[in-house]
Design a protein around this motif. Sequence first.
Motif, mmCIF file in Angstrom:
data_model
loop_
_atom_site.group_PDB
_atom_site.id
_atom_site.type_symbol
_atom_site.label_atom_id
_atom_site.label_comp_id
_atom_site.label_asym_id
_atom_site.label_seq_id
_atom_site.Cartn_x
_atom_site.Cartn_y
_atom_site.Cartn_z
ATOM 1 N N TYR A 151 -0.262 9.801 0.034
ATOM 2 C CA TYR A 151 -1.505 9.176 0.505
ATOM 3 C C TYR A 151 -2.116 8.292 -0.575
ATOM 4 N N VAL A 154 -2.546 4.571 -0.346
ATOM 5 C CA VAL A 154 -3.648 3.946 0.403
ATOM 6 C C VAL A 154 -4.594 3.235 -0.556
ATOM 7 N N LYS A 155 -4.690 3.741 -1.787
ATOM 8 C CA LYS A 155 -5.568 3.141 -2.792
ATOM 9 C C LYS A 155 -4.846 2.077 -3.614
ATOM 10 N N SER A 159 -1.607 -4.966 0.075
ATOM 11 C CA SER A 159 -1.686 -4.590 1.490
ATOM 12 C C SER A 159 -0.456 -3.801 1.908
ATOM 13 N N LYS A 162 -0.849 -0.220 0.885
ATOM 14 C CA LYS A 162 -1.826 0.458 1.740
ATOM 15 C C LYS A 162 -1.202 0.830 3.090
ATOM 16 N N VAL A 163 -0.453 -0.109 3.680
ATOM 17 C CA VAL A 163 0.205 0.166 4.957
ATOM 18 C C VAL A 163 1.183 1.325 4.816
ATOM 19 N N GLY A 165 0.997 3.725 2.668
ATOM 20 C CA GLY A 165 0.200 4.937 2.515
ATOM 21 C C GLY A 165 -0.260 5.494 3.840
ATOM 22 N N TYR A 166 -0.737 4.614 4.728
ATOM 23 C CA TYR A 166 -1.176 5.070 6.054
ATOM 24 C C TYR A 166 0.004 5.571 6.889
ATOM 25 N N ALA A 167 1.180 4.964 6.713
ATOM 26 C CA ALA A 167 2.363 5.427 7.441
ATOM 27 C C ALA A 167 2.723 6.852 7.038
ATOM 28 N N TYR A 168 2.650 7.138 5.748
ATOM 29 C CA TYR A 168 2.951 8.498 5.292
ATOM 30 C C TYR A 168 1.867 9.480 5.730
ATOM 31 N N LEU A 169 0.627 9.016 5.770
ATOM 32 C CA LEU A 169 -0.433 9.881 6.295
ATOM 33 C C LEU A 169 -0.169 10.230 7.754
ATOM 34 N N LEU A 170 0.372 9.280 8.503
ATOM 35 C CA LEU A 170 0.718 9.527 9.899
ATOM 36 C C LEU A 170 1.811 10.597 10.006
#
Length: 394
Positions: A151, A154-155, A159, A162-163, A165-170
Motif C-alpha cells: 500500500y 499509494v504515497k 501516478s 499510485k495506481v 498501490g491501489y491495485a494491491y490494496l484491491l
Amino acid sequence: MDIIHSRLVTIINITLDSTMITIFLGAGYLFTFILIGAYWHDALKELPVRTFFMAKCLQSAAWFLAVVRGEIPDFLSIAVANSFMFIGAALESIALLRLRNEWQRKFRTPYLLAALFSIAGFQLVILVHNSEEWRIICGSLFLAILLAPSYRMVKGPSSLMKVMGYAYLLVVAANLIRAATASFTDTSVSLFTPGFYQLIYLVSVFILTILGIMGFLLLWKEKSNQELLQYASYDDLTGALNRRMFTSGAKPLLEQCAKKRQHLSYLLFDIDSFKDINDNYGHHTGDLVLQDVVRRIRPLLGNNDLFVRYGGDEFGILLPGRNEPESSHLAEQIKLTLETAPSHLPVPYSLSIGVLTLVPDPHTRMETLYTRCDQALYAAKRNGRNRIARSQIS
C-alpha cells in the motif's frame, strides 16, 4: 430487454473447469519469465527485479501444483502449494519495497517473522483442523497480511506507482472479503467449486497478475530513467548540479527576474589552496573536502536556489529574488559555518567568495555574471583568501 436478461442469466450460469482457469493463471505467471528473461536480461542482475522474478516463479509453481490436485498427494497440492504462494507474496512485497528503497532494517525482522508465521500457521491448520473452510480463511488472511506493505506505493511520487498501490490494496481487500465470506456465510468461496464466484475471482486474479507484472516492469523502467536523469543532471561526487543542468535552470530564472524587475544574486567560490590539500593529504581527502562543502552549504539555501559544481573545487550559487544585503548575509553564513561547525576531516579549509547582485534585463546572460563574479573571487584571493569580495555590473 428479454434478450439482454437472457444473456445476463447465461453469463451468471457460466461455470468453467477449475483446472483450465488455473492453467491460465499459471500461464500468466509464465509470461513473467518470458518477458523478464527476453527484455530484461540485464535487469535480472538487480536485486529488486531478481526478487520479483523469484516471487513469480514460486507463485507459478503454486498454481501448477494446484492444477493437479487429486492427482498428487495433498501435501504437495495444498501444504507445499500454499507455502509457495505465501513466500511468493512476501518476495513480491519485498521487491516493491526495494523499488521504493523502503526495505529498511527496522521493518525487515517483523515482516520476515510474519511470513514465517503465515507458513507455519497454515501448516498448523492442516494438522489441527484440516477443513477447506479454515484453509480458505487462514490462507486469505495471511495473503492479505503479506501483501499489505504494498500500500505504501499509494504515497509514491508518480501516478503509475499510485495506481499500482491501489491495485494491491484491491487484492488485499479481495482476500479479506473472501476470508469474511467463508467465516460468516454459507457461500462457497473455494476456487475448486464451479460457479459464478469462482469465475469472477480467478479471472480477476488473472487480470491483476498480468497488470502487476507489467506495472512492476514499468516501475523499474521509470526508476531507471530517474537514475539516468540523476546521473545526467548532478555531479556524482558532491550531488550539486553539473554545469549543463545549472545553465539550463539559470536561463528561465534570469528571464523571470528580468520580467518582474527582481533582484538576483550570484556567488562564485572555490576552496583556498585546494591543490596543496590534494598534494599533502591525497586526492581522497580532497574529495571529502568537496563533499563537506556541499553538505554544509546546502541547508542554507532555499528551494529556488541553484547550486552548481563547475569542476575541480569551483562552485556557484544562483539566488533569484535575493538582494545585496541578503546575498551578503548568506556569504557570511557560509564563511561562519565553515569556521565554527565541527569537522571530522583531517585538514581545515576555507573559501574565497565572489558575490554579485543586480536586477537583470532581457539581455543579461549567465556568462556575464560568471565573468564579473570571477573577478571578485580573485580579488578576494589577492586580499589574503578566506574573504568575501563583491562586484557590481555597471
